[in-house]
Design a protein around this motif. Sequence first.
Motif, PDB file in Angstrom:
ATOM      1  N   LEU A 163       0.834  -1.194   0.000  1.00 36.08           N
ATOM      2  CA  LEU A 163       0.000   0.000   0.000  1.00 36.08           C
ATOM      3  C   LEU A 163       0.874   1.251   0.000  1.00 36.08           C
ATOM      4  N   ALA A 164       1.923   1.221   0.825  1.00 30.44           N
ATOM      5  CA  ALA A 164       2.832   2.370   0.911  1.00 30.44           C
ATOM      6  C   ALA A 164       3.630   2.555  -0.370  1.00 30.44           C
ATOM      7  N   SER A 165       3.767   1.486  -1.159  1.00 28.58           N
ATOM      8  CA  SER A 165       4.476   1.569  -2.436  1.00 28.58           C
ATOM      9  C   SER A 165       3.613   2.169  -3.535  1.00 28.58           C
ATOM     10  N   GLY A 166       2.339   2.425  -3.215  1.00 31.34           N
ATOM     11  CA  GLY A 166       1.460   3.069  -4.179  1.00 31.34           C
ATOM     12  C   GLY A 166       0.597   2.126  -4.990  1.00 31.34           C
ATOM     13  N   LEU A 167       0.592   0.830  -4.657  1.00 32.32           N
ATOM     14  CA  LEU A 167      -0.202  -0.126  -5.429  1.00 32.32           C
ATOM     15  C   LEU A 167      -1.686   0.020  -5.121  1.00 32.32           C
ATOM     16  N   ARG A 168      -2.502  -0.217  -6.126  1.00 34.07           N
ATOM     17  CA  ARG A 168      -3.950  -0.221  -5.955  1.00 34.07           C
ATOM     18  C   ARG A 168      -4.383  -1.512  -5.263  1.00 34.07           C
ATOM     19  N   ASN A 169      -5.592  -1.522  -4.726  1.00 35.23           N
ATOM     20  CA  ASN A 169      -6.098  -2.718  -4.051  1.00 35.23           C
ATOM     21  C   ASN A 169      -6.055  -3.939  -4.965  1.00 35.23           C
ATOM     22  N   GLN A 170      -6.431  -3.748  -6.237  1.00 38.20           N
ATOM     23  CA  GLN A 170      -6.427  -4.867  -7.187  1.00 38.20           C
ATOM     24  C   GLN A 170      -5.021  -5.415  -7.375  1.00 38.20           C
ATOM     25  N   ASP A 171      -4.025  -4.515  -7.474  1.00 35.93           N
ATOM     26  CA  ASP A 171      -2.646  -4.960  -7.663  1.00 35.93           C
ATOM     27  C   ASP A 171      -2.118  -5.673  -6.425  1.00 35.93           C
ATOM     28  N   ILE A 172      -2.486  -5.169  -5.240  1.00 36.87           N
ATOM     29  CA  ILE A 172      -2.080  -5.820  -3.996  1.00 36.87           C
ATOM     30  C   ILE A 172      -2.674  -7.226  -3.933  1.00 36.87           C
ATOM     31  N   ALA A 173      -3.940  -7.338  -4.316  1.00 34.50           N
ATOM     32  CA  ALA A 173      -4.610  -8.637  -4.295  1.00 34.50           C
ATOM     33  C   ALA A 173      -3.903  -9.638  -5.208  1.00 34.50           C
ATOM     34  N   GLU A 174      -3.550  -9.200  -6.402  1.00 29.54           N
ATOM     35  CA  GLU A 174      -2.870 -10.096  -7.349  1.00 29.54           C
ATOM     36  C   GLU A 174      -1.485 -10.478  -6.844  1.00 29.54           C
ATOM     37  N   ALA A 175      -0.767  -9.524  -6.259  1.00 27.25           N
ATOM     38  CA  ALA A 175       0.597  -9.791  -5.788  1.00 27.25           C
ATOM     39  C   ALA A 175       0.617 -10.764  -4.610  1.00 27.25           C
ATOM     40  N   LEU A 176      -0.402 -10.687  -3.756  1.00 28.26           N
ATOM     41  CA  LEU A 176      -0.429 -11.517  -2.547  1.00 28.26           C
ATOM     42  C   LEU A 176      -1.395 -12.698  -2.662  1.00 28.26           C
ATOM     43  N   PHE A 177      -1.981 -12.884  -3.859  1.00 29.45           N
ATOM     44  CA  PHE A 177      -2.889 -13.999  -4.114  1.00 29.45           C
ATOM     45  C   PHE A 177      -4.095 -13.953  -3.172  1.00 29.45           C
ATOM     46  N   LEU A 178      -4.659 -12.758  -3.022  1.00 37.51           N
ATOM     47  CA  LEU A 178      -5.833 -12.553  -2.190  1.00 37.51           C
ATOM     48  C   LEU A 178      -6.966 -11.985  -3.033  1.00 37.51           C
ATOM     49  N   SER A 179      -8.175 -12.045  -2.511  1.00 41.65           N
ATOM     50  CA  SER A 179      -9.280 -11.371  -3.180  1.00 41.65           C
ATOM     51  C   SER A 179      -9.199  -9.882  -2.851  1.00 41.65           C
ATOM     52  N   SER A 192      -7.117   1.001  11.430  1.00 39.82           N
ATOM     53  CA  SER A 192      -7.572   1.016  12.818  1.00 39.82           C
ATOM     54  C   SER A 192      -6.395   0.881  13.776  1.00 39.82           C
ATOM     55  N   LYS A 193      -5.485  -0.053  13.486  1.00 39.86           N
ATOM     56  CA  LYS A 193      -4.349  -0.275  14.376  1.00 39.86           C
ATOM     57  C   LYS A 193      -3.385   0.907  14.385  1.00 39.86           C
ATOM     58  N   LEU A 194      -3.228   1.541  13.230  1.00 43.17           N
ATOM     59  CA  LEU A 194      -2.331   2.689  13.146  1.00 43.17           C
ATOM     60  C   LEU A 194      -3.012   3.990  13.549  1.00 43.17           C
ATOM     61  N   ASN A 195      -4.338   3.930  13.695  1.00 47.10           N
ATOM     62  CA  ASN A 195      -5.135   5.118  14.025  1.00 47.10           C
ATOM     63  C   ASN A 195      -4.975   6.194  12.954  1.00 47.10           C
ATOM     64  N   VAL A 196      -5.158   5.792  11.702  1.00 43.50           N
ATOM     65  CA  VAL A 196      -5.076   6.703  10.569  1.00 43.50           C
ATOM     66  C   VAL A 196      -6.335   6.549   9.726  1.00 43.50           C
ATOM     67  N   THR A 197      -6.493   7.446   8.747  1.00 46.41           N
ATOM     68  CA  THR A 197      -7.705   7.406   7.923  1.00 46.41           C
ATOM     69  C   THR A 197      -7.439   7.252   6.434  1.00 46.41           C
ATOM     70  N   GLY A 198      -6.171   7.222   6.018  1.00 47.00           N
ATOM     71  CA  GLY A 198      -5.882   7.124   4.594  1.00 47.00           C
ATOM     72  C   GLY A 198      -4.519   6.515   4.310  1.00 47.00           C
ATOM     73  N   ARG A 199      -4.279   6.241   3.025  1.00 47.46           N
ATOM     74  CA  ARG A 199      -3.055   5.574   2.596  1.00 47.46           C
ATOM     75  C   ARG A 199      -1.790   6.368   2.927  1.00 47.46           C
ATOM     76  N   ARG A 200      -1.811   7.642   2.574  1.00 46.83           N
ATOM     77  CA  ARG A 200      -0.609   8.440   2.793  1.00 46.83           C
ATOM     78  C   ARG A 200      -0.255   8.529   4.270  1.00 46.83           C
ATOM     79  N   GLU A 201      -1.279   8.707   5.097  1.00 46.51           N
ATOM     80  CA  GLU A 201      -1.049   8.804   6.532  1.00 46.51           C
ATOM     81  C   GLU A 201      -0.515   7.481   7.082  1.00 46.51           C
ATOM     82  N   ALA A 202      -1.044   6.369   6.571  1.00 47.31           N
ATOM     83  CA  ALA A 202      -0.577   5.050   7.010  1.00 47.31           C
ATOM     84  C   ALA A 202       0.873   4.828   6.610  1.00 47.31           C
TER      85      ALA A 202
END
Length: 214
Positions: A163-179, A192-202
């Motif tokens: 996510l921090a590398s800028g990948l979209r959800n679809q690309d992350i799913a394909e890379a990690l073999f997840l839906s 929730s664990k990081l207490n943030v609200t967006g990608r950049r903040e995370a």
Amino acid sequence: MAPIKVLLADDQELILESLRIVLSLEEDLAIVGLATNGEEAIEGCEQFRPDLVLMDINMPVMDGVAATALIKQRFPATKVIILTSYREVEYVLAALSHGAEGYLLKAIHPKELAAGIRVVHAGGTLITQEMASKMIKSINQASAPKSNEYGLSPREMEVLHKLASGLRNQDIAEALFLSEGTVKNYISTIYSKLNVTGRREAARKALDSGFMDR
């Protein structure tokens, strides 16, 4: 001996035409079809039954990774070489996991590209030294996740890294073999664990905390 039948897939017409001209100079290669997106590549395989597809990744309608997966399902004898400008390991792993036999960068010399087509057609697998080194580094990092103070699981760390590398959800799913839905759930938990609200903040919190490389 019959020439190797090659289908070219790229959404940039200039690149398509350049590849057609350059590869047509090789006596043992025959360009049988051109495609400007993944769906056209699949249709071309149905019509021309090429021995090999030279496939770009970033194309409209259907990208090269998705097209590769479908081609390998429907035409298992057809070889696929990804030819792209993308150097990210995630794309390499996604393409190879879906059956591609090669992953080359567009900066390759035409003679080396032709030689690579011959290697893959003969049953070999082809990947540049640069990309192979990146893959090894990525695998080593994934096998030994860094500790963190937020209670992120190893899988959540993997998702956060991509996510921090800028990948979209679809690309992350394909890379990690997840839906894609599973990825969204992981991202929600990470926020929730990081207490943030967006990608950049995370990504910023992960970097500032020192458990991810800059």
